[in-house]
Design a protein around this motif. Structure first.
Motif: not given
Length: 329
Positions: A168-179, A181-184
């Motif tokens: 199936g499709p490549v695993a994808k992570l959408i980060l809604a907004g920067y922080s 924690v989001a960068e980590a």
């Protein structure tokens, strides 16, 4: 983003189109230490040219040497590496920490049927829905059918002599907004092979960001990107960790309307209860939609630092993607 498996299947199609026989190798199972997970692909031709990997070195060398010597002429066979003395008479390669690696080797000649099969696989890798490849070990015949986006990637059904592989499709992570924690989260996700997209319209937050090149940054309200056609598939995780309701709430409202396989937002138990009430009252979400949202997000590891919180989040995403039940229940 074209991950390695996508490139492997593209190369396989190219060689078949040039009337060349190929050997498609799929990691079936691993025991002990192994750098490649079940479902990982490699393709080779009779000249020893190859793309992809099975172990990162020793296994590939052994396989290619045997291939160029004329082995692997059956349409499908399971090869075991690292087998103990007295085990199946396949290649013997010592793996780290006494590991054992099982590989499905498929010999594919340049036929219309094989070319059509691999084009269907390529479509699944680059599309929005998972399929299951089924390969019969007795005659090498192949078929596909729709599949769930979660659960084991490979199942060896020894009673039926069939290998079932979820593609199936490549695993994808959408980060809604920067922080922080989001960068980590982004850095962890990249190391796990995820495609990572970070959306944030706030110039005051993102103007001096220096993100790794593997992260796609979109200066847009996350909810708009999440709702765009094709952005979310069952292999997509949507994560909001800004503590800004204007970002997080809208992202959740958009995400529950998609096929995203994991949706989560950061906050304490009290904050999460307040958010659920707010999403129900002002966002018009149903109880079923709210239940799709992991809040508080992540495994309960007692995390404190941004890296620890990100670890808990990514571990929970992997848990759900692998079809494991909650360990927090």
């Amino acid at each position: 983003m074209q991950n390695l498996d996508y490139q492997v299947v593209e190369q396989a199609i190219e060689w078949l189109s040039d009337d060349r026989t190929i050997w498609l190798c799929t990691v079936v199972s691993t025991f002990g230490s192994s750098p490649r997970e079940p479902g990982s692909l490699m393709v080779a031709n009779a000249d020893g040219q190859h793309l992809g990997s099975l172990s990162g070195g020793c296994v590939e060398e052994d396989f290619l040497a045997r291939l160029t010597e004329g082995e692997y002429q059956l349409p499908a066979v399971i090869v075991r590496y690292g087998a103990p003395v007295g085990g199946p008479e396949n290649a013997r390669v010592r793996l780290p920490c006494g590991g054992i690696l099982e590989v499905l080797v498929e010999r594919m000649s340049a036929t219309h049927e094989n070319l059509a099969h691999l084009k269907e696989v390529l479509g699944a890798l680059g599309g929005e829905k998972d399929i299951e490849r089924q390969v019969n070990l007795t005659d090498g015949k192949r078929r596909t059918e729709p599949a769930s986006a979660t659960g084991p990637r490979v199942i060896l059904d020894e009673s039926q002599e069939v290998v079932r592989m979820r593609v199936g499709p490549v695993a994808k992570l959408i980060l809604a907004g920067y922080s922080t924690v989001a960068e980590a989260c982004a850095r962890f996700a990249i190391s796990l092979g995820y495609q990572v997209v970070l959306c944030d319209p706030r110039d005051e937050v993102t103007c001096d960001l220096k993100l790794p090149g593997d992260i796609e940054f979109i200066p847009q309200l996350p909810s708009l990107y999440i709702a765009s056609p094709g952005a979310c598939t069952p292999s997509t995780a949507v994560v909001a960790v800004t503590h800004d309701p204007r970002i997080d709430d809208l992202a959740m409202m958009a995400a529950v309307k998609t096929a995203a396989g994991y949706i989560g937002v950061m906050g304490s138990v009290r904050t999460s209860q307040a958010r659920a009430d707010r999403l129900r009252r002002t966002g018009g979400l149903t109880d079923t939609e709210i239940e799709r949202i992991h809040m508080p997000i992540g495994l309960d590891l007692g995390s404190k630092t941004p890296a620890e919180i990100a670890l808990a989040i990514m571990a929970d995403i992997v848990r759900v993607r692998r079809g494991r039940v909650s360990v927090n229940a």
